[in-house]
Design an enzyme around this catalytic site. Structure first.
Site, PDB file in Angstrom:
ATOM      1  N   GLY A  65       0.790  -1.228   0.000  1.00 24.35           N
ATOM      2  CA  GLY A  65       0.000   0.000   0.000  1.00 24.35           C
ATOM      3  C   GLY A  65       0.816   1.269   0.000  1.00 24.35           C
ATOM      4  O   GLY A  65       0.280   2.354   0.254  1.00 24.35           O
ATOM      5  N   CYS A 115     -19.907   6.885 -22.942  1.00 21.23           N
ATOM      6  CA  CYS A 115     -21.186   7.568 -22.724  1.00 21.23           C
ATOM      7  C   CYS A 115     -21.482   7.730 -21.239  1.00 21.23           C
ATOM      8  O   CYS A 115     -22.484   7.209 -20.722  1.00 21.23           O
ATOM      9  CB  CYS A 115     -22.305   6.807 -23.430  1.00 21.23           C
ATOM     10  SG  CYS A 115     -22.159   6.849 -25.213  1.00 21.23           S
ATOM     11  N   GLU A 116     -20.626   8.448 -20.559  1.00 22.02           N
ATOM     12  CA  GLU A 116     -20.777   8.766 -19.136  1.00 22.02           C
ATOM     13  C   GLU A 116     -20.163  10.143 -18.904  1.00 22.02           C
ATOM     14  O   GLU A 116     -19.044  10.406 -19.339  1.00 22.02           O
ATOM     15  CB  GLU A 116     -20.042   7.758 -18.235  1.00 22.02           C
ATOM     16  CG  GLU A 116     -20.523   6.330 -18.336  1.00 22.02           C
ATOM     17  CD  GLU A 116     -21.836   6.102 -17.616  1.00 22.02           C
ATOM     18  OE1 GLU A 116     -22.219   6.949 -16.770  1.00 22.02           O
ATOM     19  OE2 GLU A 116     -22.483   5.075 -17.903  1.00 22.02           O
ATOM     20  N   TYR A 174      -3.277  -0.644 -11.435  1.00 13.72           N
ATOM     21  CA  TYR A 174      -4.740  -0.684 -11.362  1.00 13.72           C
ATOM     22  C   TYR A 174      -5.430   0.003 -12.528  1.00 13.72           C
ATOM     23  O   TYR A 174      -6.612   0.315 -12.440  1.00 13.72           O
ATOM     24  CB  TYR A 174      -5.231  -0.108 -10.029  1.00 13.72           C
ATOM     25  CG  TYR A 174      -4.630  -0.822  -8.853  1.00 13.72           C
ATOM     26  CD1 TYR A 174      -5.055  -2.098  -8.508  1.00 13.72           C
ATOM     27  CD2 TYR A 174      -3.602  -0.243  -8.120  1.00 13.72           C
ATOM     28  CE1 TYR A 174      -4.476  -2.772  -7.452  1.00 13.72           C
ATOM     29  CE2 TYR A 174      -3.024  -0.921  -7.051  1.00 13.72           C
ATOM     30  CZ  TYR A 174      -3.461  -2.180  -6.728  1.00 13.72           C
ATOM     31  OH  TYR A 174      -2.887  -2.862  -5.702  1.00 13.72           O
ATOM     32  N   ARG A 231      -9.943   4.597 -12.331  1.00  6.30           N
ATOM     33  CA  ARG A 231      -9.618   5.063 -10.987  1.00  6.30           C
ATOM     34  C   ARG A 231     -10.152   6.470 -10.700  1.00  6.30           C
ATOM     35  O   ARG A 231     -10.522   6.771  -9.573  1.00  6.30           O
ATOM     36  CB  ARG A 231      -8.105   5.012 -10.739  1.00  6.30           C
ATOM     37  CG  ARG A 231      -7.549   3.599 -10.701  1.00  6.30           C
ATOM     38  CD  ARG A 231      -6.091   3.589 -10.247  1.00  6.30           C
ATOM     39  NE  ARG A 231      -5.981   3.946  -8.842  1.00  6.30           N
ATOM     40  CZ  ARG A 231      -5.579   5.126  -8.400  1.00  6.30           C
ATOM     41  NH1 ARG A 231      -5.236   6.085  -9.254  1.00  6.30           N
ATOM     42  NH2 ARG A 231      -5.506   5.367  -7.110  1.00  6.30           N
ATOM     43  N   GLU A 279       4.719  -6.168   0.613  1.00  9.66           N
ATOM     44  CA  GLU A 279       4.049  -6.461  -0.658  1.00  9.66           C
ATOM     45  C   GLU A 279       3.849  -5.203  -1.500  1.00  9.66           C
ATOM     46  O   GLU A 279       2.715  -4.763  -1.728  1.00  9.66           O
ATOM     47  CB  GLU A 279       2.697  -7.126  -0.384  1.00  9.66           C
ATOM     48  CG  GLU A 279       2.797  -8.443   0.368  1.00  9.66           C
ATOM     49  CD  GLU A 279       1.446  -8.952   0.842  1.00  9.66           C
ATOM     50  OE1 GLU A 279       0.429  -8.237   0.669  1.00  9.66           O
ATOM     51  OE2 GLU A 279       1.396 -10.059   1.406  1.00  9.66           O
ATOM     52  N   TYR A 339     -12.359   6.168  -7.561  1.00 17.49           N
ATOM     53  CA  TYR A 339     -11.726   6.636  -6.324  1.00 17.49           C
ATOM     54  C   TYR A 339     -11.567   8.150  -6.248  1.00 17.49           C
ATOM     55  O   TYR A 339     -10.926   8.647  -5.322  1.00 17.49           O
ATOM     56  CB  TYR A 339     -10.320   6.033  -6.179  1.00 17.49           C
ATOM     57  CG  TYR A 339     -10.249   4.535  -6.199  1.00 17.49           C
ATOM     58  CD1 TYR A 339     -11.097   3.751  -5.421  1.00 17.49           C
ATOM     59  CD2 TYR A 339      -9.301   3.884  -6.972  1.00 17.49           C
ATOM     60  CE1 TYR A 339     -11.014   2.381  -5.424  1.00 17.49           C
ATOM     61  CE2 TYR A 339      -9.199   2.501  -6.985  1.00 17.49           C
ATOM     62  CZ  TYR A 339     -10.061   1.752  -6.211  1.00 17.49           C
ATOM     63  OH  TYR A 339      -9.973   0.384  -6.221  1.00 17.49           O
ATOM     64  N   GLY A 378       3.252  -3.162  -4.784  1.00 19.30           N
ATOM     65  CA  GLY A 378       2.782  -3.380  -6.148  1.00 19.30           C
ATOM     66  C   GLY A 378       2.758  -2.070  -6.895  1.00 19.30           C
ATOM     67  O   GLY A 378       3.545  -1.834  -7.812  1.00 19.30           O
ATOM     68  N   ARG A 379       1.879  -1.176  -6.438  1.00 18.76           N
ATOM     69  CA  ARG A 379       1.787   0.161  -7.025  1.00 18.76           C
ATOM     70  C   ARG A 379       3.143   0.868  -7.022  1.00 18.76           C
ATOM     71  O   ARG A 379       3.508   1.546  -7.990  1.00 18.76           O
ATOM     72  CB  ARG A 379       0.776   0.984  -6.230  1.00 18.76           C
ATOM     73  CG  ARG A 379       0.529   2.382  -6.761  1.00 18.76           C
ATOM     74  CD  ARG A 379      -0.131   3.267  -5.712  1.00 18.76           C
ATOM     75  NE  ARG A 379      -1.242   2.623  -5.046  1.00 18.76           N
ATOM     76  CZ  ARG A 379      -2.509   2.739  -5.427  1.00 18.76           C
ATOM     77  NH1 ARG A 379      -2.809   3.481  -6.472  1.00 18.76           N
ATOM     78  NH2 ARG A 379      -3.464   2.128  -4.747  1.00 18.76           N
TER      79      ARG A 379
END
Length: 470
Positions: free
Chosen positions: A276, A398-399, A428, A367, A318, A371, A320-321
């Site tokens: 994280g 279309c959003e 991600y 994202r 761990e 988020y 990742g990002r």
């Protein structure tokens, strides 16, 4: 400062935009912390990565496209390996995983964390040794657990009493003794978005420490003596910059270690503090280096172990990002440009915002919508001497929430056919990509030493229709 801001600042936008976003003096400059390490702006004004012009890459591979700086990714693996030489560093594959990336991280000496049968299959197909794989997940199926046992996965992180039931039964059937960690929910409110905070009580992961579920799971595993309990696991969330959350988590998990020692005379040999670790998406972000993280985490663990009179366990983390996030950026082509009023109050320019529509969007980067994530952007195919305008980089879906970059200053002469690059999209983005509006997902191209190679090909309409059997 944002993706292309450098030097002195000459204005600040008003209430209609991000309050901290300032008008750059030079829209062509790059903030190094936001970009892969080999990215620069060439003499012709175009961005280059590992010696390859983005204009040439766009011509060869099309847009939108994820561009992975392979040397950047490998160097970040080496940074973590050097900072944690005696610990286990698991690359969190959920951030982004394909066979090529799995091989890269394994070649650089890292372990690999997976959280589904598909991720496990990818790791195995890449040749990652099973004993260097950790298997996460709050609802692993019998098929997934069976495969993990059959191939000899090194660590299984158990997440529920039902999983203990399933895994114990499968281990007995096979006559094997898998190594497991118990995931503990430590009750830490991480300073991050609620959807990526994972250690507070009201969520799906792990065994509650406060309610006694964690100690009950540990004692059950020890008493049944079918699974080999190696230690405890804690993960407090993602995109975290404040080390205080890790300090609280370590204190509570190690207090549980002491409780286990006192109850059963057993000291568990391992402790996984998860990942994280945050990265820079805008210049407002100030991530710690791996060396700083290692220093802080060791100090926390050593101090808590001394307070509890525990031997220091073997530590795992761990990231990742923090490895793949900064190593990749997305390259888009501009399709349409619109200038619209932003409402009462306006901004520092003229009360208008420029909507820059690109050939991708929420299908390749969810994202921002999911988020409220912030990103930066820069004009990538050329330099510009035009004045900056407040821009919003949006997709083709279309959003109205199909936003890639909420607020950024781009040159006023941005036009159809230009290339725009968005950094920090390694984590991600491709892994959460979709086919919304039946848009095929972009390819991933790895670039190193002046050469580019396709590592995940572009989806086609034929791919979409191949699954449609109606």
């Amino acid at each position: 400062m944002r993706a292309h801001e450098a030097g002195a600042l000459h204005g600040e936008i008003g209430s209609q935009g991000a309050a901290w976003l300032r008008v750059p003096r030079d829209v062509n400059a790059l903030v190094p912390a936001l970009w892969p390490r080999t990215v620069s702006r060439a003499a012709d004004g175009a961005l280059a990565v590992a010696g390859c012009s983005v204009r040439d890459l766009a011509a060869e591979f099309g847009t939108s496209v994820y561009l992975l700086d392979e040397e950047d990714l490998r160097s970040r693996c080496r940074d973590f390996r050097a900072a944690f030489p005696t610990e286990d560093v698991y690359y969190a594959g959920k951030a982004f995983l394909c066979r090529a990336v799995a091989r890269m991280v394994a070649e650089e000496g890292l372990h690999l964390d997976v959280c589904s049968g598909g991720e496990l299959a990818t790791a195995l197909a890449a040749g990652v040794p099973p004993e260097r794989i950790g298997f996460h997940g709050n609802n692993k199926s019998i098929a997934e657990l069976s495969r993990a046992l059959d191939v000899g996965v090194g660590r299984i992180i158990v997440d529920s009493s039902h999983e203990i039931d399933r895994l114990t039964a499968l281990a007995r059937e096979r006559g094997v003794r898998p190594r497991v960690l118990v995931r503990v929910t430590v009750g830490v409110e991480a300073h991050t978005h609620e959807f990526i905070a994972t250690a507070h009580e009201d969520q799906k992961f792990g065994f509650s420490l406060a309610e006694g579920a964690a100690i009950a799971a540990v004692l059950r595993i020890l008493d049944e003596d079918v699974l080999e309990l190696r230690g405890l696991h804690s993960h407090i969330g993602s995109q975290i910059f404040d080390a205080s959350g890790f300090e609280v988590s370590a204190r509570r998990v190690l207090a549980l270690q002491a409780q286990i020692r006192d109850a059963r005379g057993v000291q568990l040999p391992e402790l996984d503090l998860g990942g994280g670790f945050g990265i820079a998406y805008t210049s407002q972000d100030d991530p710690a280096t791996p060396a700083d993280l290692a220093k802080r985490l060791r100090k926390i663990v050593d101090g808590e172990c001394a307070a509890e009179r525990l031997a220091v366990p073997h530590l795992s983390i761990e990231p990742g990002r923090a490895i793949v996030g900064p190593a990749m950026f997305t390259l888009y082509e501009v399709g349409t440009v619109k200038s619209v009023p932003v409402g009462t109050g306006g901004d520092a320019v003229d009360g208008r915002r420029c909507y820059v529509s690109v050939d991708g969007g929420m299908s390749d980067n969810i994202r921002t919508a999911l988020y409220d994530a912030s990103y930066s952007a820069t004009l990538a195919s050329r330099a510009s001497v035009a004045e900056p305008v407040l821009a919003r980089v949006v997709g083709k879906h279309c959003e109205s929430g199909d936003i890639v970059v909420k607020d950024e200053f781009l040159p006023a002469d941005v036009q159809p056919g230009d290339l725009v690059a968005v950094p920090g999209t390694g984590a991600y983005c491709r892994s959460m990509a979709s086919n919304y509006n039946h848009v095929p997902r972009p390819p991933v191209v790895a670039v190193r030493d002046g050469r580019a190679r396709l590592i995940v090909r572009r989806e086609t309409e034929e791919d979409l229709l191949a699954l449609d059997v109606g």
